[in-house]
Design a protein around this motif. Sequence first.
Motif, PDB file in Angstrom:
ATOM      1  N   ILE A 229       0.848  -1.192   0.000  1.00 20.89           N
ATOM      2  CA  ILE A 229       0.000   0.000   0.000  1.00 20.89           C
ATOM      3  C   ILE A 229       0.883   1.240   0.000  1.00 20.89           C
ATOM      4  CG2 ILE A 229      -1.855   1.228   1.179  1.00 20.89           C
ATOM      5  CD1 ILE A 229      -2.801  -1.331   2.373  1.00 20.89           C
TER       6      ILE A 229
ATOM      7  N   VAL B 174       0.311   5.051  -1.353  1.00 21.89           N
ATOM      8  CA  VAL B 174      -0.073   6.110  -0.409  1.00 21.89           C
ATOM      9  C   VAL B 174       0.964   6.138   0.696  1.00 21.89           C
ATOM     10  CG1 VAL B 174      -1.893   6.954   1.107  1.00 21.89           C
ATOM     11  CG2 VAL B 174      -2.473   5.550  -0.861  1.00 21.89           C
TER      12      VAL B 174
ATOM     13  N   ILE C 156      -1.031  -2.043   9.502  1.00 18.80           N
ATOM     14  CA  ILE C 156      -2.053  -2.385   8.520  1.00 18.80           C
ATOM     15  C   ILE C 156      -1.404  -2.804   7.208  1.00 18.80           C
ATOM     16  CG2 ILE C 156      -3.903  -1.382   7.121  1.00 18.80           C
ATOM     17  CD1 ILE C 156      -4.817   0.104   9.599  1.00 18.80           C
TER      18      ILE C 156
ATOM     19  N   ILE D  18      -5.827  -0.809  17.180  1.00 19.66           N
ATOM     20  CA  ILE D  18      -6.255   0.427  16.536  1.00 19.66           C
ATOM     21  C   ILE D  18      -7.686   0.832  16.865  1.00 19.66           C
ATOM     22  CG2 ILE D  18      -4.633   0.175  14.635  1.00 19.66           C
ATOM     23  CD1 ILE D  18      -6.789  -0.796  12.872  1.00 19.66           C
TER      24      ILE D  18
ATOM     25  N   PRO E  89      -6.582   8.461   4.268  1.00 15.92           N
ATOM     26  CA  PRO E  89      -5.849   7.304   3.745  1.00 15.92           C
ATOM     27  C   PRO E  89      -4.395   7.240   4.215  1.00 15.92           C
ATOM     28  CG  PRO E  89      -7.163   8.279   2.011  1.00 15.92           C
ATOM     29  CD  PRO E  89      -7.286   9.173   3.199  1.00 15.92           C
TER      30      PRO E  89
ATOM     31  N   ARG F 280      -4.252   5.493   7.281  1.00 12.53           N
ATOM     32  CA  ARG F 280      -4.992   4.234   7.258  1.00 12.53           C
ATOM     33  C   ARG F 280      -6.123   4.298   8.298  1.00 12.53           C
ATOM     34  NH1 ARG F 280      -1.418   4.701   4.061  1.00 12.53           N
ATOM     35  NH2 ARG F 280       0.174   3.166   3.517  1.00 12.53           N
TER      36      ARG F 280
ATOM     37  N   ARG G 271     -10.221   5.164   9.097  1.00 13.89           N
ATOM     38  CA  ARG G 271     -11.589   5.405   8.692  1.00 13.89           C
ATOM     39  C   ARG G 271     -12.495   5.147   9.877  1.00 13.89           C
ATOM     40  NH1 ARG G 271     -10.470   5.356   3.338  1.00 13.89           N
ATOM     41  NH2 ARG G 271     -11.891   4.834   1.682  1.00 13.89           N
TER      42      ARG G 271
ATOM     43  N   ILE H  38     -16.603  -0.631  10.823  1.00 12.59           N
ATOM     44  CA  ILE H  38     -16.301   0.702  11.344  1.00 12.59           C
ATOM     45  C   ILE H  38     -17.541   1.583  11.368  1.00 12.59           C
ATOM     46  CG2 ILE H  38     -13.894   0.653  10.644  1.00 12.59           C
ATOM     47  CD1 ILE H  38     -14.899   2.475   8.282  1.00 12.59           C
TER      48      ILE H  38
ATOM     49  N   ALA I 271      -9.083  -5.139  10.493  1.00 13.88           N
ATOM     50  CA  ALA I 271      -8.064  -4.090  10.557  1.00 13.88           C
ATOM     51  C   ALA I 271      -7.761  -3.557   9.157  1.00 13.88           C
ATOM     52  CB  ALA I 271      -6.799  -4.626  11.212  1.00 13.88           C
ATOM     53  N   LEU I 272      -7.809  -4.433   8.159  1.00 10.99           N
ATOM     54  CA  LEU I 272      -7.598  -3.977   6.789  1.00 10.99           C
ATOM     55  C   LEU I 272      -8.815  -3.240   6.275  1.00 10.99           C
ATOM     56  CD1 LEU I 272      -5.779  -6.588   4.598  1.00 10.99           C
ATOM     57  CD2 LEU I 272      -5.102  -4.276   5.178  1.00 10.99           C
TER      58      LEU I 272
ATOM     59  N   VAL J 243     -10.462  -1.272   7.799  1.00  9.99           N
ATOM     60  CA  VAL J 243     -10.368   0.131   8.215  1.00  9.99           C
ATOM     61  C   VAL J 243      -9.829   0.968   7.068  1.00  9.99           C
ATOM     62  CG1 VAL J 243      -9.249   1.740   9.808  1.00  9.99           C
ATOM     63  CG2 VAL J 243     -10.059  -0.443  10.640  1.00  9.99           C
ATOM     64  N   TYR J 244      -8.930   0.420   6.304  1.00 11.60           N
ATOM     65  CA  TYR J 244      -8.393   1.159   5.164  1.00 11.60           C
ATOM     66  C   TYR J 244      -9.279   1.024   3.932  1.00 11.60           C
ATOM     67  CZ  TYR J 244      -5.148   2.899   1.657  1.00 11.60           C
ATOM     68  OH  TYR J 244      -4.557   3.603   0.631  1.00 11.60           O
TER      69      TYR J 244
ATOM     70  N   HIS K 156     -12.599   0.110   3.632  1.00  7.74           N
ATOM     71  CA  HIS K 156     -14.036   0.369   3.665  1.00  7.74           C
ATOM     72  C   HIS K 156     -14.410   1.468   2.676  1.00  7.74           C
ATOM     73  CE1 HIS K 156     -18.049   1.157   5.230  1.00  7.74           C
ATOM     74  NE2 HIS K 156     -17.738   2.431   5.195  1.00  7.74           N
TER      75      HIS K 156
ATOM     76  N   LEU L  17      -6.174   0.421  -3.560  1.00  6.85           N
ATOM     77  CA  LEU L  17      -4.930   0.480  -2.797  1.00  6.85           C
ATOM     78  C   LEU L  17      -4.454   1.912  -2.645  1.00  6.85           C
ATOM     79  CD1 LEU L  17      -2.799  -2.491  -4.186  1.00  6.85           C
ATOM     80  CD2 LEU L  17      -3.778  -2.246  -1.915  1.00  6.85           C
ATOM     81  N   ALA L  18      -4.725   2.720  -3.682  1.00  7.73           N
ATOM     82  CA  ALA L  18      -4.296   4.119  -3.654  1.00  7.73           C
ATOM     83  C   ALA L  18      -5.213   4.972  -2.790  1.00  7.73           C
ATOM     84  CB  ALA L  18      -4.247   4.673  -5.072  1.00  7.73           C
ATOM     85  N   GLY L  19      -6.196   4.340  -2.167  1.00  7.96           N
ATOM     86  CA  GLY L  19      -7.050   5.072  -1.247  1.00  7.96           C
ATOM     87  C   GLY L  19      -8.263   5.715  -1.892  1.00  7.96           C
TER      88      GLY L  19
END
Lengths: 193, 259, 571
Positions: B2, B6, B16, B92, B159, B162, B164, C321, C389-390, C392-393, C395, C460-462
Amino acid sequence: MSMRGPIATHRSATGIPTGRLAIWWLLASEVFIFGGLIACFVLFKLNGTPGFEDASLTSVTAGAINTFVLLTSSLSVVLAHAAIEKGDREKSFKYIWYTIGFGLVFLIIKTYEYTGKIIHGHTITDNLFWSFYYTMTGLHALHVIGGMVIMALISFDIRKGYNFQRVELIGIYWHFVDLVWIFLFPLFYIANF
Amino acid sequence: MIEYYVQSASSFAGDIDNLFLVITLIIGFWFFLVFGIFIYLMVRYRRKDGVKAKYITGEKHSETKWTHYPHYAVVAFDVVIIAINILVWVDIKQTLPPRDNLVRVIGQQWSWSFIHAGPDGELDTPDDVATVNDLHLKVGDTYHYELQSRDVLHNFAVPAFRLRQDAVPGRTISGWFKPTKTGTFDLQCAEMCGYGHGIMGAAVTVHSEESFNATMAQIQKGSYESHYQKRMGTKTDLPSKTSHIGKEDSFAALLASIF
Amino acid sequence: MSQEAATVQTDIHEEHHEELNFLHKYILPTDHKIIAMQYIFTGMIMAIIGGYFAYAFRMQLAFPGELVPFYGLVGPGEYNMLVTNHGTIMIFWVAMPVLIAGFGNYIIPLMIGCDDMVFPRLNRLSYQIFLVSALVLILSFFVKGGGFGGAWTSYPPLSSAAEYSLTDWGSSLWVLAVALEFVSFLLGGINFITTTMNARAPGMKMMDIPIAVWFIVLAVILFMASVGPLIAGAVMLFMDQRIGTTFFLPSGGGDPLLWQHLFWFFGHPEVYVVLLPTLGIVADIITVFARKKLFGYRTVLYTAFATGGLSFVVWAHHQFIAGIDPRMANVFVVTTVLISIPLAEMMFSYIATLYGGSIEFKTPMLWALSFLAAFLIGGVTGIYLGASALDVYFHDSYFVLAHFHYTFFPITIIGMFAAITYWFPKMFGRMMNETLGKIHFWGTFIPFNCIFLPLFFLGLAGQHRRIYNYNHFPDLATQELQDIRVFATASLVVMLFFQLIFIYNFFVSMFKGEKAPNNPWKANSLEWSIPSPPPHGNFKTLPTVYRGPYEFSAPGRDLDYWPQNEPPEKS
């Protein structure tokens, strides 16, 4: 003589009459619908949402009478089924209409209750308790009305001499409608549990 | 992986990213193995004249072991993934480490308000600093955030951290993060919130201590230039040269000018 | 030997022999085959609408702010409406009607050996309600404020108040359309389960039922058990919207998260509801074209039961979340990751079916195999999302979107083409053109991957979802990412053009295709034992079943297939 007519009334690989399977299936889906509503109601109540103490404002007497009326109507529909099993069309017809009559009494009492509450300002938007009250008893009442209409249609059929098996099927449906009320009564009429 | 796309700018971003890597290795292994076998079987057993197919029921143990044993292996790998995930998640989302700083984040249709705690470290005191669409943070401080919404569901998303978290009206949701790199990063709303969901961005600026103090002082004095406005104003034009960007942006400009 | 007598000479031809008029044959049919066609055609028309919406919003993403050819300008509200209804239409008005109601209606009575569904008039009513639901949805696009734009998940408070959604009647008509569709499928489900249980031909035991039928019935069971609470929720949402109750509004004591739980309690089993029919159809296709018995019929069945059962306890992985208690999330991580296990075993069984086979790559087989390949990618990428946990990024990012398109597209589109190319000869009595079929296949499958594989990288780039213009997010407004967006859109346009080949092949073959024999694929199930297309009443005499549907390449036989209704060899 070869087999004719719809498979529904003539063949059964499992041995269970198809109509009965269909009704149980329908009821299973209804359990999930009413069950969903009941679960939401209970969750809000357990969460201490304000307004749920208004269960003390519903008339336990009216609720109890209605419970008795519905239970009796379940009895009359059982008697209708017993009669048609013996082939007594007239008797079955009579008992079906007693059941419809009891349904009507139920609806009249509910109307009286609704009117009283609305006049006192407890409308569906008053608070969450009343929103659930009207939604769930209203949905239940719609099922009562639907059942009454179908029972009337079936009564005319059997008097003309066909579709006897449907008396049992509408009876099963009617027991379900009764059962839902048995759940609604404590939820909406008895405040502390 | 990732990080290639980013920046990793918070203390738990690395955890993460590592979890992502572990899962990629595990499923990558399985995927290529199964896919390889799949392609092999299609090629090896394509129809040939005179060659009859085998009759295999898949019910004898000698046959089923080929699907049962891999399936137990899948279970084992799944347990590994679950375990690592729980470790990271507990850190987290389930625990709140002691805080160095505090910020309230308020989402609404369609902008973000931030109440920075000010030098006393408490919210709802006179030294709080309020901004719109501009979050200012001090690098290395462990922040608690209090997330609220004024109307519908929104989501506080950064982002680079990491991070949200949904903002739910009627509640205040707490969480934490610790910025580890200075710079300015995108803040997004990552929960559909209506017409302006697509313009509900903000700028997160992570400062060194001096820069942070200076910026807070500027905001208090009223001589502050919004980082968000600057960022939106100087972004490069996208390759679609005839794009009517101005037309779409007029809505954003209108809202921004209100604040 | 009493085997000859066991073949019951039962004439199940319908009582009324008079030819039905056009109205009663095609507009108000009770014949399951015609009702099936109604569902399939309606579903295909809705697919065109859903695809058109995707075209429009992808063009906006590739060329932000520009007029989209054959559409117009896609502004922020319009964009939200397009993505919302694209998703809603594809799941409820394409996947379900084509695969479940359409093909289920067509193949179930044929595969179990009876003349129609047990409640034909209920079947007709189910379609009529379905049609009304489609019309209500389309109506929602034309009311003041336009169509609903709050995402197919319709989370309140956005969806429960016009002041938030800005689509007053659009929102309510959307809810109404979805609720009507649910009622239609509940009624249709009654037919499927009772017919399969009770109207099987003599000799067809539970374990002789083709997997396609089993899986469609299982799907219908899952649907019935999961949709009830959401129907309750839809009633509550409708009331919040229209009469001012506050079931989901915090201002009145309600809870927005309640809707999420009700929605996803249905939403997760729903993905298996759409998955299972395609999986079942794929099982039937690969056994026929590999000339091989299904590897582990019982295993495949039990893993399906396990997956279906587990699907009821994973729902909150959509809400990691959302504001639920974080400790609860761990429970759902465990169940979500575990559900991959029976599904993996099922996939292994399907792939093992190819071992030792004699594989012919006809068009239906290409679709079936490509389903397995694409779904494999979709399935493994789901593991990332099950790890909270992933999530979180990821979603609400394009990673989720790519994952579910790698599952939904194979299920809906590849499944639809697999079913159509396989059963077309039976339905219309003619063969589709094989060359055009293959061109259409590659022209769909390759662009599909070109659209969605890059979207993983956007995730992946958000890059977050449901954004009409990434210019507002400088970190996402880079040349590199925009190139990916353009590439994906271009691939979509290419894919849409190739669908013209399918439409041509479909309609021309229907009238001019080579006439199809009873059993062009040399399959075993009962539908292939009667003429193509089947006559009214399907079977002239009630078949008797002697074996399962996957007896291919049985040892000691000349032919490499063994129809279910063929009496055993006399000794």
